[in-house]
Design a protein around this motif. Structure first.
Motif, PDB file in Angstrom:
ATOM      1  N   VAL A 193      -3.374  -1.321  -8.771  1.00  0.00           N
ATOM      2  CA  VAL A 193      -4.105  -2.394  -8.109  1.00  0.00           C
ATOM      3  C   VAL A 193      -3.227  -3.038  -7.053  1.00  0.00           C
ATOM      4  N   ALA A 233      -3.128  -1.548  -3.734  1.00  0.00           N
ATOM      5  CA  ALA A 233      -4.438  -1.473  -3.083  1.00  0.00           C
ATOM      6  C   ALA A 233      -5.110  -0.135  -3.316  1.00  0.00           C
ATOM      7  N   SER A 234      -4.739   0.565  -4.381  1.00  0.00           N
ATOM      8  CA  SER A 234      -5.446   1.805  -4.723  1.00  0.00           C
ATOM      9  C   SER A 234      -6.368   1.538  -5.896  1.00  0.00           C
ATOM     10  N   TYR A 235      -6.962   0.347  -5.913  1.00  0.00           N
ATOM     11  CA  TYR A 235      -7.674  -0.031  -7.124  1.00  0.00           C
ATOM     12  C   TYR A 235      -9.065   0.555  -7.165  1.00  0.00           C
ATOM     13  N   SER A 236      -9.510   1.259  -6.107  1.00  0.00           N
ATOM     14  CA  SER A 236     -10.865   1.789  -6.184  1.00  0.00           C
ATOM     15  C   SER A 236     -10.959   2.764  -7.360  1.00  0.00           C
ATOM     16  N   PRO A 275       0.808   4.996   0.728  1.00  0.00           N
ATOM     17  CA  PRO A 275      -0.132   5.867   1.442  1.00  0.00           C
ATOM     18  C   PRO A 275      -0.554   7.110   0.684  1.00  0.00           C
ATOM     19  N   THR A 276       0.388   7.855   0.120  1.00  0.00           N
ATOM     20  CA  THR A 276       0.007   9.163  -0.410  1.00  0.00           C
ATOM     21  C   THR A 276      -0.246   9.113  -1.907  1.00  0.00           C
ATOM     22  N   THR A 330      -2.391   9.426  -4.691  1.00  0.00           N
ATOM     23  CA  THR A 330      -3.731   9.946  -4.954  1.00  0.00           C
ATOM     24  C   THR A 330      -3.966  10.093  -6.445  1.00  0.00           C
ATOM     25  N   LEU A 331      -5.139  10.589  -6.732  1.00  0.00           N
ATOM     26  CA  LEU A 331      -5.523  10.784  -8.119  1.00  0.00           C
ATOM     27  C   LEU A 331      -4.553  11.739  -8.813  1.00  0.00           C
ATOM     28  N   LYS A 383      -2.061  -1.993 -13.290  1.00  0.00           N
ATOM     29  CA  LYS A 383      -1.675  -3.156 -12.475  1.00  0.00           C
ATOM     30  C   LYS A 383      -0.993  -2.698 -11.207  1.00  0.00           C
ATOM     31  N   VAL A 435      -9.218   2.468 -10.114  1.00  0.00           N
ATOM     32  CA  VAL A 435      -9.232   1.675 -11.347  1.00  0.00           C
ATOM     33  C   VAL A 435     -10.637   1.128 -11.597  1.00  0.00           C
ATOM     34  N   ILE A 436     -11.270   0.635 -10.530  1.00  0.00           N
ATOM     35  CA  ILE A 436     -12.633   0.112 -10.676  1.00  0.00           C
ATOM     36  C   ILE A 436     -13.565   1.222 -11.135  1.00  0.00           C
ATOM     37  N   PHE A 481       0.825  -1.191   0.000  1.00  0.00           N
ATOM     38  CA  PHE A 481       0.000   0.000   0.000  1.00  0.00           C
ATOM     39  C   PHE A 481       0.866   1.251   0.000  1.00  0.00           C
TER      40      PHE A 481
END
Lengths: 265, 105, 412
Positions: free
Chosen positions: A194, A197-200, A154-155, A157-158, A191, A202-203, A152
């Motif tokens: 994902v 764990a920043s896949y939200s 942490p920082t 972002t988009l 990839k 991507v989804i 993960f």
């Protein structure tokens, strides 16, 4: 048994995101798995066995919370959170609400006869053994090279995603990478997102129609040209939205207050 | 017992939930109990989907999206089922599914 | 333990770390609850023109809550015969766990968080929505009509208020482009004018809407219909005593701090004091990274906790000022007003980010901030002018209502 299907490596190594570190979650995973699995198994059986419907809902609550714990263990934070919000905060409250609206007396019991129990138990055990035997056939599948929970950032972002995407766009504009390379680099970026764990994000991009699925080649046209294709999920998202609207209207229509019809004596 | 937790462990758990749900649907006479069984079944399936997604890196997103769809549809299904149960209760004054036998030949 | 193929001895550092995090969070919840209960009694006292606790533990009654707690712990533990024993016992702890879990994702400082998550704010909303199930079980399992009514009201209210609350949280999420609370707070560093409440008109509106919904979801007055003592004895917790009652209230005060924490991080800059630098970065520049992080975060955590307590204080202020609504008014407030308002805010902020030119967006927060400061100054000036011009023959404590049509109060 192994899976393959990683997107091919590109030469754009310098466009990769920073290296990731390993977190203790991986070592704790077996212990947490066994704790949650034992809790879930016990509660699922208790849901079936108990005769009181609100108690069954309570056991179901623990099972659902355990399921979301499993999702967290599998690195699917978004799905686990939605599980908690929709099931525990929504569906279960609805179920208990339904129990309260349809109860004739407090703590209703509807007994199941012994014969029914026996038949159900036999069928259940048969079904379970079929599933267990079938599952055993695949053997041991270990965790993949990378564990989503372990990586993960942490920082991340988009804004930083946008930055890398803009640089890729720039490279393509200059002509230093061709279309396929650009496509693969974007896939690689997805990839890595994902994996962190920043896949939200991507989804979400998949749901609004941007290609986010695995890369595969597809032949098009009469010239037999191969292009790289990735799936997107706009259509399922739209279908689900319409479905929810229909459900909303339908449920409101069905459950609206009506004059109670007398049961013929 | 193997060294690490692998895909099969999650599949066994999913199978257990599935079977519990199926038995729950079969044995509960309360309509809401049947609904609880359906939720258990769907959860078992969801664990499988997310486990597949985790253990097969190529389909990480797909598994989760499938699981999300299942959760959303399950919520919708629960709402409609409860509305039907309420209607049933209005007509029969009970939620015992064994009393729904008007269509029996 | 060949069966489970892992050694507990290899894991003890992790288990110790988990235990330490648990103790820290739970300890904070406990201390925060103790402090909040004391504050509540003092605030209620002052608003009702009395002193509140004054005896136990010095002049201000500091130890009043502790004395209350000891009294509760030694109380007789009663379970009514008509109650469903399992549900009666389990309910308070389910509520407490729901409230406790919210703190797992709440950052108290730059990186001071039990588990940093990419979907942190969503996770907090989700686990706080599980608290309602505990309350429903409490209401149903008590086997009493008062409790059942309280539980039903609570269920209806919580399920309804969750919707505008989540929509309002989405407004700053859209602005920040992240649901990671730590990242959202860091985007608001370097000055009070960067706080998202000043970002645009829609986030400004979203803060007030969110705070209203948050009060309702913590079942605080004027939305405390679930425990309306004038109609339902004590609502859902009528049958409870002793430690379980204590758990219910720890859950309530815990979730009050948690929703205040979300408001802080999403709208009010998190641990930012409003100064034009970030504490860990400032101290990091001359103490080195490690010590800078530690010292800076000590300040950050203190600031965050006091900001959280300030919002909790505002909730108490509202509770002891406004009368309770009726249940139909509570539901109407949510479904007819708050849901449409939050939908408009959500659409508005999306359009703002897409349509409004960049240069206006870049400077608008200064304008918002300036307007807010000006309004505050005007308010304080008015306040002082009212307070100094109270006529001597008017009712004590009554201010001259300027501009109220038809006011026939005493003239100087």
């Amino acid at each position: 048994m192994t899976f393959s299907g990683e997107p091919q490596a590109t030469k754009l190594g310098r466009l990769r995101l920073p290296a990731k570190q390993r977190l203790p979650m991986d070592d704790l995973q077996p212990l947490l798995f066994w704790i949650i699995a034992l809790m879930m198994g016990t509660c699922a059986v208790a849901t079936v066995v108990t005769q009181n419907i609100v108690r069954a809902a309570t056991w179901l609550l623990f099972t659902l919370a355990g399921t979301s714990g499993m999702f967290f263990l599998l690195g699917a934070d978004l799905v686990g959170t939605i599980q908690l919000l929709v099931y525990v905060g929504g569906t279960l409250v609805l179920v208990v609400f339904g129990v309260m609206l349809t109860a004739q007396g407090p703590f209703i019991n509807m007994k199941t006869s012994g014969a029914e129990w026996a038949i159900s138990a036999v069928v259940g055990i048969l079904l379970l053994s079929v599933l267990v035997i079938g599952t055993s056939k695949i053997g041991h599948v270990g965790p993949p090279e990378k564990s989503a929970a372990a990586r993960f950032q942490p920082t991340y972002t988009l804004a930083s995603q946008r930055e890398v995407r803009d640089r890729l766009e720039l490279e393509r504009g200059r002509g230093s990478i061709d279309e396929d390379q650009y496509y693969l680099a974007i896939a690689r970026l997805d990839k890595e997102q994902v994996a962190q764990a920043s896949y939200s994000a991507v989804i979400g991009r998949g749901f609004i129609g941007e290609p986010v699925g695995p890369v595969h080649e597809e032949t098009v046209g009469k010239s037999n040209k191969t292009i790289l294709v990735r799936a997107h999920y706009l259509l399922p998202f739209e279908i689900v939205s319409i479905h929810l609207l229909v459900v909303l209207i339908g449920a409101a229509y069905l459950a609206r207050a009506k004059r109670r019809r007398r049961v013929a004596a | 017992m193997t060294e690490t937790i692998g895909l099969e462990h999650y599949l066994f758990l999913g199978a257990l939930l599935f079977v519990c749900g199926a038995v729950c649907m079969a044995t509960k006479r309360n309509a809401i109990g049947v609904l609880i069984g359906v939720e258990l079944v769907l959860n078992g399936a969801n664990i499988n989907l997310v486990a597949f997604a985790h253990f097969n890196p190529a389909f990480e997103i797909e598994g989760m999206i499938f699981a999300l769809m299942v959760i959303v549809l399950a919520a919708g299904e629960a709402a409609v089922a409860l509305a039907i149960v309420l209607n049933f209760y209005n007509n029969h004054m009970t939620v015992d599914v064994d009393t729904a036998e008007e269509l029996k030949g | 333990m060949a069966l489970f193929a892992f050694s507990f001895w290899a894991l003890w550092p992790y288990l110790l770390a988990i235990f330490a995090a648990f103790i820290l969070i739970f300890g904070f919840m406990l201390v925060s609850a103790i402090f909040s209960v004391w504050l509540e009694r003092k605030v209620a006292g002052r608003i009702q023109d009395r002193l509140g606790p004054t005896r136990v533990g010095g002049k201000f009654g500091w130890l009043q809550t502790l004395a209350d707690g000891i009294k509760l712990l030694v109380k007789e533990d009663i379970i009514p015969t008509s109650a469903d024993h399992m549900l009666f016992r389990a309910g308070p702890y389910i509520a407490l766990v729901g409230s406790f879990m919210a703190f797992l994702a709440l950052p108290f400082g730059n990186g001071v968080v039990a588990r940093e998550m990419n979907v942190a704010v969503f996770f907090m909303l989700a686990v706080m929505s599980t608290e309602v199930f505990g309350i429903i079980l409490i209401g149903y399992g008590s086997g009493s009509k008062w409790s059942l009514f309280g539980g039903m009201r609570e269920a209806a209210q919580m399920v309804s208020y969750e919707i505008p609350m989540a929509l309002c949280v989405l407004v700053p999420v859209i602005v920040a482009g992240s649901m990671n609370l730590n990242a959202v707070a860091l985007q608001q560093k370097n000055g009070i004018w960067n706080w998202y409440i000043f970002h645009d008109p829609f986030t400004f509106g979203a803060f007030w809407t969110y705070f209203t919904c948050a009060m309702a979801s913590c079942k605080r007055a004027p939305f405390d219909l679930a425990e309306a003592e004038s109609e339902l004895v004590a609502g859902f917790h009528t049958e409870y005593s002793g430690f379980r009652w204590l758990s219910i209230f720890m859950a309530e005060y815990g979730s009050m701090f948690a929703v205040s924490g979300i408001a802080n991080v999403m709208f009010l800059g998190g641990w930012s004091l409003g100064l034009p630098f970030e504490m860990t970065e400032l101290f990091g520049s001359f103490l080195g990274e490690t010590w800078g992080t530690i010292v800076g975060n000590l300040i950050n955590v203190t600031v965050f906790i006091f900001k959280g307590w300030f919002l909790v204080f505002v909730m108490m202020w509202v509770r002891w000022t406004l009368p309770r609504l009726r249940i139909d008014q509570v539901m109407m407030t949510c479904l007819k007003y708050l849901v449409p308002i939050s939908c408009v805010l959500l659409m508005g902020v999306s359009l703002w980010l897409l349509v409004v030119p960049q240069f206006i967006q870049a400077y608008f927060n200064w304008l918002m901030f300036g307007v807010c400061v000006a309004l505050l100054v005007v308010l304080i000036r008015q306040w002082y002018s009212w307070a100094s011009s109270v006529p001597s023959d008017a009712m004590p404590g009554m201010w001259r209502s300027i501009g109220v049509p038809g006011y026939q109060g005493a003239k100087r």
